[in-house]
Scaffold this motif. Structure first.
Motif, PDB file in Angstrom:
ATOM      1  N   ASP A   1      -3.935  -1.539  -5.870  1.00 16.35           N
ATOM      2  CA  ASP A   1      -3.379  -2.455  -4.513  1.00 16.35           C
ATOM      3  C   ASP A   1      -4.067  -3.572  -4.425  1.00 16.35           C
ATOM      4  OD1 ASP A   1      -1.814  -2.396  -2.321  1.00 16.35           O
ATOM      5  OD2 ASP A   1      -2.959  -1.220  -1.158  1.00 16.35           O
ATOM      6  N   THR A   2      -3.231  -4.464  -3.807  1.00 19.51           N
ATOM      7  CA  THR A   2      -4.238  -5.926  -3.422  1.00 19.51           C
ATOM      8  C   THR A   2      -3.965  -6.177  -1.978  1.00 19.51           C
ATOM      9  OG1 THR A   2      -2.026  -7.057  -4.196  1.00 19.51           O
ATOM     10  CG2 THR A   2      -3.501  -6.653  -5.914  1.00 19.51           C
TER      11      THR A   2
ATOM     12  N   SER B   1      -5.875  -0.751   4.161  1.00 16.96           N
ATOM     13  CA  SER B   1      -5.043   0.470   4.790  1.00 16.96           C
ATOM     14  C   SER B   1      -4.846   1.594   3.550  1.00 16.96           C
ATOM     15  CB  SER B   1      -3.815   0.133   5.076  1.00 16.96           C
ATOM     16  OG  SER B   1      -3.025  -0.470   3.902  1.00 16.96           O
TER      17      SER B   1
ATOM     18  N   SER C   1       0.577  -1.271  -0.173  1.00 15.09           N
ATOM     19  CA  SER C   1      -0.056   0.082  -0.030  1.00 15.09           C
ATOM     20  C   SER C   1       0.849   1.525  -0.005  1.00 15.09           C
ATOM     21  CB  SER C   1      -0.766   0.028   1.157  1.00 15.09           C
ATOM     22  OG  SER C   1      -1.838  -0.988   1.246  1.00 15.09           O
TER      23      SER C   1
HETATM   24 MG   LIG Z   1      -1.942  -3.088   1.976  1.00 12.96          MG
END
Ligand SMILES: [Mg+2]
Ligand SMILES: Nc1ncnc2c1ncn2[C@@H]1O[C@H](COP(=O)(O)OP(=O)(O)O)[C@@H](O)[C@H]1O
Length: 220
Positions: free
Chosen positions: A84-85, A44, A16
Motif C-alpha cells: 500500500d502507498t 489507515s 488501502s
Molecule cells: Mg490509504
C-alpha cells in the motif's frame, strides 16, 4: 514472490481498501503465503490491521529506504506481497515500483481524478517500466461518468473490466478490521473482489509466461 503495488498520489481513492481486499482474497486462496506492506505506521492500513481479529495476512511496516534490504527475507517466506502507498509524491516509491510485478492504480470516476493521475502518478509509473492496470474504484455503475472515465483511461493503459463499486459494506468492514470477503462471502462485493484478484493474477502470470518464453527463445 510477486509484488503488487497499489499506487495513486491522490488520497481517498480506495488504495488501502483495494490493498487489503486483494490481500485477503489471495490469503483465502493461498493461506500463509501473503504479506501486506506499508511504509507508514500511522496509515489507515495499519489502523485496519490493528483492529483485525485474524492475524493473517501479516503486516510488515517497512520504510521506503529499507525495502530493498528486507525484500529478500519476505521473498523467502511469501508468495504474494501487497504494497500500500500513501497519498504523496509517487516519486518516493520509484525503487519499489521498479521491483513491482504489477502496479494497480485505483481511480475514482471523475475528470479531476484523471487529470491528477496524468500529472502526478502516471509519469512515475511509466518511468518504472513495470506493467500497470487501472481499477475503477468507489464507482457507480451505469453512469456517464464511469463510461467516459474508462474511455479516457484506456488511452493510457489497460483498464480492468471488474469495477470496485461504491458500497457501504467496504467502509463498514474497515471499522472492524475486516473485509467484505469475510463479512459477506457470498455477497456482490466479495464476488467483485475475487474477480479483481483473478484479473490481477492473470496479468502477473501473463508476464511470467512471456518472460519464460523469452528465456526459451534466447536458449535456442
Ligand atoms: Mg490509504
Ligand atoms: N468501494 C468503496 N465503497 C465505499 N467506501 C469506500 C470504498 N473504497 C474506499 N472507501 C472508503 O473511502 C475512504 C478512503 O478510502 P481509502 O481506501 O482509505 O483510500 P486511500 O487509501 O486511497 O486514501 C475510506 O473511508 C474507505 O473506507
Amino acid at each position: 514472490m510477486k509484488t503488487i503495488v497499489i499506487l495513486n498520489s491522490k488520497g481517498g481513492v480506495g488504495k488501502s481498501n483495494i490493498t487489503r481486499h486483494l490481500a485477503v482474497a489471495a490469503e483465502q486462496e493461498s493461506p500463509g503465503m501473503v504479506v501486506l506492506c506499508d511504509t507508514d505506521p500511522q496509515s489507515s492500513l495499519a489502523d485496519w490491521w490493528n483492529a483485525r481479529t485474524s492475524e493473517t495476512p501479516p503486516l510488515a511496516v517497512i520504510g521506503v529506504a529499507e525495502f530493498a534490504d528486507k525484500q529478500p527475507v519476505l521473498a523467502s517466506r511469501f508468495q504474494y506481497l501487497f504494497f500500500d502507498t500513501a497519498a504523496a509524491d509517487a516519486k518516493q516509491y520509484g525503487d519499489i515500483l521498479k521491483s513491482a510485478d504489477l502496479i494497480v492504480i485505483p481511480v475514482v470516476p471523475s475528470p479531476d481524478d484523471v487529470r491528477s493521475l496524468n500529472r502526478l502518478t502516471l509519469p512515475v509509473v511509466k518511468e518504472s517500466g513495470r506493467p500497470f492496470i487501472f481499477v475503477l474504484s468507489k464507482a457507480r455503475l451505469a453512469t456517464q461518468l464511469l463510461v467516459s472515465t474508462m474511455a479516457a483511461l484506456s488511452e493510457h493503459g489497460t483498464v480492468c473490466q471488474t469495477i470496485v463499486q461504491q458500497r457501504e459494506g467496504y467502509a463498514k468492514a474497515a471499522f472492524a478490521g475486516s473485509t467484505l470477503l469475510e463479512d459477506e462471502p457470498s455477497g456482490k462485493g466479495a464476488e467483485e473482489i475475487r474477480e479483481l484478484w483473478n484479473f490481477v493474477k492473470s496479468r502477473i502470470d501473463e508476464k511470467t509466461i512471456s518472460a519464460k518464453k523469452l528465456k526459451g527463445m534466447l536458449h535456442v
